[in-house]
Design a protein around this motif. Structure first.
Motif, mmCIF file in Angstrom:
data_model
loop_
_atom_site.group_PDB
_atom_site.id
_atom_site.type_symbol
_atom_site.label_atom_id
_atom_site.label_comp_id
_atom_site.label_asym_id
_atom_site.label_seq_id
_atom_site.Cartn_x
_atom_site.Cartn_y
_atom_site.Cartn_z
ATOM 1 N N PHE A 154 -2.530 -15.348 5.758
ATOM 2 C CA PHE A 154 -1.383 -15.164 6.635
ATOM 3 C C PHE A 154 -1.813 -14.380 7.869
ATOM 4 C CE2 PHE A 154 0.489 -15.781 2.465
ATOM 5 C CZ PHE A 154 1.590 -16.596 2.719
ATOM 6 N N THR A 155 -1.062 -14.585 8.973
ATOM 7 C CA THR A 155 -1.262 -13.787 10.176
ATOM 8 C C THR A 155 -0.420 -12.528 10.070
ATOM 9 O OG1 THR A 155 -1.597 -15.798 11.475
ATOM 10 C CG2 THR A 155 -1.157 -13.785 12.690
ATOM 11 N N THR A 156 -1.005 -11.404 10.428
ATOM 12 C CA THR A 156 -0.309 -10.130 10.345
ATOM 13 C C THR A 156 -0.284 -9.459 11.710
ATOM 14 O OG1 THR A 156 -2.337 -8.918 9.782
ATOM 15 C CG2 THR A 156 -1.021 -9.801 7.960
ATOM 16 N N ALA A 157 0.701 -8.629 11.896
ATOM 17 C CA ALA A 157 0.826 -7.811 13.101
ATOM 18 C C ALA A 157 1.161 -6.400 12.665
ATOM 19 C CB ALA A 157 1.899 -8.361 14.033
ATOM 20 N N GLN A 158 0.249 -5.484 12.932
ATOM 21 C CA GLN A 158 0.492 -4.078 12.637
ATOM 22 C C GLN A 158 1.077 -3.419 13.892
ATOM 23 O OE1 GLN A 158 -3.173 -2.381 11.252
ATOM 24 N NE2 GLN A 158 -3.009 -3.315 9.232
ATOM 25 N N VAL A 159 2.326 -3.018 13.797
ATOM 26 C CA VAL A 159 3.052 -2.425 14.922
ATOM 27 C C VAL A 159 3.029 -0.915 14.747
ATOM 28 C CG1 VAL A 159 5.222 -2.359 16.184
ATOM 29 C CG2 VAL A 159 4.478 -4.483 15.093
ATOM 30 N N PHE A 160 2.521 -0.227 15.744
ATOM 31 C CA PHE A 160 2.370 1.226 15.693
ATOM 32 C C PHE A 160 3.157 1.845 16.833
ATOM 33 C CE2 PHE A 160 -0.093 5.115 16.849
ATOM 34 C CZ PHE A 160 0.173 5.841 15.691
ATOM 35 N N HIS A 161 4.048 2.783 16.495
ATOM 36 C CA HIS A 161 4.859 3.505 17.476
ATOM 37 C C HIS A 161 4.358 4.949 17.524
ATOM 38 C CE1 HIS A 161 8.104 0.356 17.625
ATOM 39 N NE2 HIS A 161 7.572 0.084 16.454
ATOM 40 N N PRO A 162 3.499 5.291 18.457
ATOM 41 C CA PRO A 162 3.081 6.702 18.540
ATOM 42 C C PRO A 162 4.187 7.563 19.150
ATOM 43 C CG PRO A 162 2.044 5.421 20.289
ATOM 44 C CD PRO A 162 2.821 4.438 19.443
ATOM 45 N N LYS A 163 4.498 8.655 18.472
ATOM 46 C CA LYS A 163 5.517 9.577 18.953
ATOM 47 C C LYS A 163 4.910 10.973 18.949
ATOM 48 C CE LYS A 163 9.422 6.811 17.347
ATOM 49 N NZ LYS A 163 10.681 6.796 16.554
ATOM 50 N N PRO A 164 4.604 11.508 20.122
ATOM 51 C CA PRO A 164 3.903 12.796 20.170
ATOM 52 C C PRO A 164 4.649 13.923 19.471
ATOM 53 C CG PRO A 164 3.881 11.701 22.324
ATOM 54 C CD PRO A 164 4.818 10.941 21.464
ATOM 55 N N ARG A 165 5.983 13.976 19.592
ATOM 56 C CA ARG A 165 6.749 15.082 19.026
ATOM 57 C C ARG A 165 7.364 14.753 17.682
ATOM 58 N NH1 ARG A 165 10.049 17.495 24.299
ATOM 59 N NH2 ARG A 165 8.192 17.866 25.607
ATOM 60 N N HIS A 166 7.178 13.550 17.211
ATOM 61 C CA HIS A 166 7.754 13.138 15.942
ATOM 62 C C HIS A 166 6.683 12.404 15.126
ATOM 63 C CE1 HIS A 166 11.784 14.164 17.448
ATOM 64 N NE2 HIS A 166 11.434 13.553 18.567
#
Length: 289
Positions: free
Chosen positions: A169-181
């Motif tokens: 399967f094709t995968t997408a790793q979504v990363f949300h960097p939040k400096p204060r959280h």
């Protein structure tokens, strides 16, 4: 994964590699943006406009404003410069939210310093000349660049999408960097259909379940042996009567405790051969002078 299109992040970094290309996912995200009614500006560097538009429906293609520098890269570089190209894409754009898709940031890194590119990308999100928020979808071939440029672009990105695959399967790793959280990381399993729409799947099992088919008959592992591993009753009795070499019987104990008695019952005679040579000074024949 389409929630990344709802965010008003300045830079969405789409990272691919040689094993898993990301242009198809870039076109799928562009299609979703266009269907929402937002205007899309595309900066095409690595493929021609015909190749990029191929497979997209007519409604999506009609909403795309394509800036083709694939056919004349030197002309664009001489007149505008690699960074001026990004700013020129937004000139003449209609008011309202705008998405700028860059195919690819790797091409721009080959024609401009990394620091200058980062400054330009940061300024695009705060460009007062365009009446509306600008989102940049930037395709980046991560295995082409070193850790320095990759780390610099990652520090600017509000969202990172890494294209990969596992278990077919094709995968997408979504990363949300939040400096204060606390940062958020999610993995999506999907397929890209011929019209570049996304079809999502449930996460497959890491280990496939065993197949419950008809049981095969039990195979006798000793059927083809050339020797018998079982003893009959007589063979077992004969084995029990044998004296083991490490077992000290009473006769062995007497011979060890009383060697004189043993020597009286047994003697060793030595008869030299004709070829034997006896040296009285070296009877053991262990000197080598």
């Amino acid at each position: 994964m389409l929630q990344i299109l709802a965010s008003r992040g300045d830079l969405v970094l789409l990272r691919d590699s040689v094993e898993w290309e990301g242009r198809s996912l870039l076109k799928a995200l562009i299609r979703e943006v266009a269907l929402k009614g937002e205007q899309v500006q595309v900066l095409g560097c690595e493929v021609s406009e015909e190749v990029f538009r191929e497979g997209l429906d007519s409604d999506t293609n009609s909403r795309l404003v394509y800036h083709d520098i694939f056919r004349d890269p030197q002309g664009w570089t001489g007149n505008w410069g690699p960074l001026g190209i990004l700013r020129a894409c937004l000139r003449g754009a209609e008011p309202g939210p705008c998405t700028l898709a860059v195919d690819s940031l790797s091409w721009l890194l080959l024609h401009a310093p990394c620091s200058a590119l980062c400054q330009t990308l940061r300024a695009l999100g705060h460009d007062n000349s365009h009446p509306g928020r600008v989102r940049v979808l930037g395709l980046l071939h991560e295995d082409v660049h070193g850790p320095g440029p990759l780390g610099a672009l990652r520090s600017l990105a509000q969202i990172e999408v890494t294209v990969g695959g596992n278990l077919g399967f094709t995968t997408a790793q979504v990363f949300h960097p939040k400096p204060r959280h606390r940062s958020i990381e999610q993995t999506y399993w999907f397929s890209i259909l011929p019209n570049f729409s996304l079809e999502f799947h449930k996460e497959p099992l890491l280990e496939p379940r065993p197949h419950r088919g008809p049981q095969s008959p039990t195979v006798d592992a000793m059927a083809d042996l050339t020797f018998n591993v079982h003893l009959s009753k007589k063979e077992r009795e004969a084995r029990d009567t044998l004296a083991l070499p490490f077992h000290f019987s009473s006769e062995k104990q007497q011979s060890l405790l009383h060697p004189a008695l043993a020597s009286s019952t047994s003697q060793i005679f030595y008869e030299p051969d004709a070829d034997d040579y006896l040296d009285q000074e070296d009877p053991d024949d262990d000197l080598d002078i």
